[in-house]
Design an enzyme around this catalytic site. Structure first.
Site: not given
Length: 268
Positions: A121, A189, A219
């Protein structure tokens, strides 16, 4: 040339990767998979055109040239070690589990294997990699997730933090990417991939927030470098099967695998 693929784990990420491969990706053939519950896995694979063989997790590297890890971080080494030792192409979804095990990179160099980290992502990975070829002052990532998406993290358990009791925005962690990977192996991750692409896990700053009512995993990445200054934000839709991960993750793995065999590859 056709590359064979084996998948460790048939949960929210692995099963979708398997479905997409079974639907057809030129140059790739899914031949094997492993799952904790083989009866459930067999049922999930029932409608596949060409179902992969179910084998023990340690045997995946014997079955295929490419081993894709989509399993819980707790079993990371059971997938990674045989794949690297046998010189396979190893594609980890649990990138956070790779950070404390960078000796695997040296093992791959000796065995002739490769470790290829998918973007996941993370947006703007090419820009981060390019900036890191020159001087970089700082790289920061702020991850915001609904409290339920952070449940089960060792960092929270050690401190007795109950995500079910979070009623307002809460900063639950601030530190570097290596510390974040140890404390939140199922949640960082993106931060781990960012650290590997950029200035390393010890210099990459990570903030993790629990945000009640948040619908999407968010994010925000900020980079200060000699060549550029940039800020990026992505809002990922959480997986219904596992809110700790997002729907973009399996698609990113497929894009990564496709890049291994495509005649035309876009991006550095």
């Amino acid at each position: 040339m056709e590359w064979t693929v084996a998948i460790a784990g048939l949960g929210a990420i692995g099963l979708e990767v398997a479905r997409l491969l079974d639907a057809g990706v030129e140059g790739l053939r899914l031949v094997a998979a492993s799952a904790r519950d083989e009866a459930k896995a067999a049922e999930n694979l029932r409608g596949f055109r060409d179902p992969p063989r179910l084998v023990p997790i340690e045997a995946l590297a014997d079955e295929a040239a490419i081993v894709v890890e989509c399993a819980p971080a707790a079993v990371f080494e059971r997938v990674a070690v045989p794949a690297v030792a046998k010189g396979r192409i190893f594609v980890p979804a649990s990138v956070g589990a790779l950070l404390p095990r960078m000796h695997l990179v040296e093992e791959a160099r000796r065995s002739g294997g490769r470790i290829i980290v998918p973007t996941g992502a993370l947006l703007g990975l090419d820009a981060v990699r390019a900036a890191a070829e020159g001087p970089v002052e700082s790289v920061t990532i702020e991850t915001r997730k609904p409290p339920r998406g952070l449940e089960g993290a060792p960092y929270l358990a050690e401190r007795g933090l109950d995500m079910g009791a979070v009623a307002e925005d809460m900063l639950v962690f601030k530190g570097n990417a290596l510390e974040a990977a140890r404390g939140f192996p199922a949640n960082v991750n993106v931060a781990a991939a960012l650290a590997l692409a950029g200035i390393g896990p010890e210099r990459t700053t990570v903030e993790i927030w629990a945000i009640p009512g948040l619908a999407r995993n968010t994010h925000t990445i900020r980079v200060e470098a000699g060549a550029a200054r940039f800020t990026m934000m992505i809002e990922g839709v959480p997986s219904e099967a596992n809110p700790r991960t997002g729907k973009l993750t399996p698609l990113s793995i497929i894009a990564c695998l496709r890049g291994l065999v495509s005649t035309l590859k876009v991006g550095s």
